[in-house]
Write a protein that holds these residues in place. Structure first.
Motif, short mmCIF file in Angstrom:
data_model
loop_
_atom_site.label_atom_id
_atom_site.label_comp_id
_atom_site.label_asym_id
_atom_site.label_seq_id
_atom_site.Cartn_x
_atom_site.Cartn_y
_atom_site.Cartn_z
N LEU A 142 3.17 -74.50 -15.62
CA LEU A 142 3.70 -74.56 -16.98
C LEU A 142 3.54 -73.21 -17.66
CD1 LEU A 142 2.43 -78.04 -18.27
CD2 LEU A 142 4.64 -77.44 -17.25
N TRP A 143 4.37 -72.96 -18.65
CA TRP A 143 4.31 -71.73 -19.43
C TRP A 143 3.29 -71.89 -20.55
CZ3 TRP A 143 7.02 -67.28 -18.32
CH2 TRP A 143 7.98 -67.38 -17.31
N ILE B 70 12.25 -70.87 -27.10
CA ILE B 70 11.15 -71.75 -26.70
C ILE B 70 11.65 -72.93 -25.89
CG2 ILE B 70 9.46 -73.42 -27.59
CD1 ILE B 70 8.90 -71.40 -29.86
N LYS B 71 12.75 -73.53 -26.32
CA LYS B 71 13.29 -74.74 -25.68
C LYS B 71 13.71 -74.50 -24.23
CE LYS B 71 17.85 -73.94 -27.69
NZ LYS B 71 17.53 -72.62 -28.20
N ASP C 62 2.12 -78.56 -23.67
CA ASP C 62 2.34 -79.28 -24.92
C ASP C 62 1.63 -78.59 -26.08
OD1 ASP C 62 3.41 -81.40 -26.42
OD2 ASP C 62 1.56 -82.54 -26.24
N GLY C 63 2.37 -78.32 -27.14
CA GLY C 63 1.80 -77.71 -28.34
C GLY C 63 2.00 -76.21 -28.45
N GLU D 273 5.04 -75.22 -30.57
CA GLU D 273 4.78 -75.45 -31.99
C GLU D 273 3.86 -74.38 -32.56
OE1 GLU D 273 4.68 -77.68 -29.57
OE2 GLU D 273 5.99 -79.34 -30.16
N GLU D 274 2.88 -73.94 -31.78
CA GLU D 274 1.99 -72.88 -32.25
C GLU D 274 2.76 -71.56 -32.45
OE1 GLU D 274 -1.75 -72.40 -30.16
OE2 GLU D 274 -1.84 -74.55 -29.76
N ILE D 275 3.64 -71.24 -31.52
CA ILE D 275 4.45 -70.03 -31.67
C ILE D 275 5.31 -70.15 -32.93
CG2 ILE D 275 6.34 -68.67 -30.66
CD1 ILE D 275 5.10 -69.35 -27.88
#
Length: 165
Positions: free
Chosen positions: A39-40, A134-135, A141-142, A145-147
């Motif tokens: 995952l990224w 981002i998408k 997960d999360g 949203e933090e970015i």
């Protein structure tokens, strides 16, 4: 899930690193990682006693100030070979690792300062992305949203840079 010592937590720190172009650094975790393989994410890692124990104490009582920042800077250097400006606190979160270890994550954001990216063995790729991109990435997960939160903070301050020197 059994938790052996309910008072012990692994402390990890992450850095949402942004550049002057308003892009954010993400890295792809290696497939051999126990947590979140392939995952990224953003650079970061675990706090170690060695991050402070071999440095001079900063109080008469034998304490160390800025140990978390020291860990964050070490992790960024180790994982992506970059130097960052003064980190700013964003948020914290807690999760239980697949091994049953309670983990506290302290998330910070910081402007890129210097260095050329060189990945360690924990990451297999990196990208500088915009919020709109981002998408296109399978992030832990999360992280997206933090970015987005950091992007809003920076824009609310009147520009894409929020440098404190």
């Amino acid at each position: 899930m059994e938790i052996k010592d309910r008072e012990l937590h692994r402390i990890t720190v992450t850095a949402i690193i942004y550049n002057k172009e308003g892009k954010y650094l993400i890295t792809k975790r290696s497939p051999h990682k126990k947590s979140f393989p392939n995952l990224w994410t953003v650079p970061g890692g675990g706090m170690e006693v060695d991050d402070y124990i071999n440095t001079p104490v900063t109080t008469k009582a034998g304490q160390w100030y800025y140990a978390v920042e020291t860990t964050l800077r070490r992790e960024v250097r180790e994982e992506v070979n970059l130097e960052i400006e003064k980190p700013k606190y964003l948020l914290d979160l807690v999760f239980i690792s697949p091994q049953g270890q309670p983990c506290i994550v302290l998330s910070y954001y910081a402007e890129y300062k210097s260095g050329e990216i060189k990945l360690d063995d924990d990451s297999v790729d990196y990208k500088w992305i915009s919020v709109e991109e981002i998408k296109n990435y399978e992030l832990i997960d999360g992280i997206g949203e933090e970015i987005e939160m950091v992007d809003k903070i920076l824009k609310d301050n009147g520009n894409t840079l929020h440098t404190t020197r």
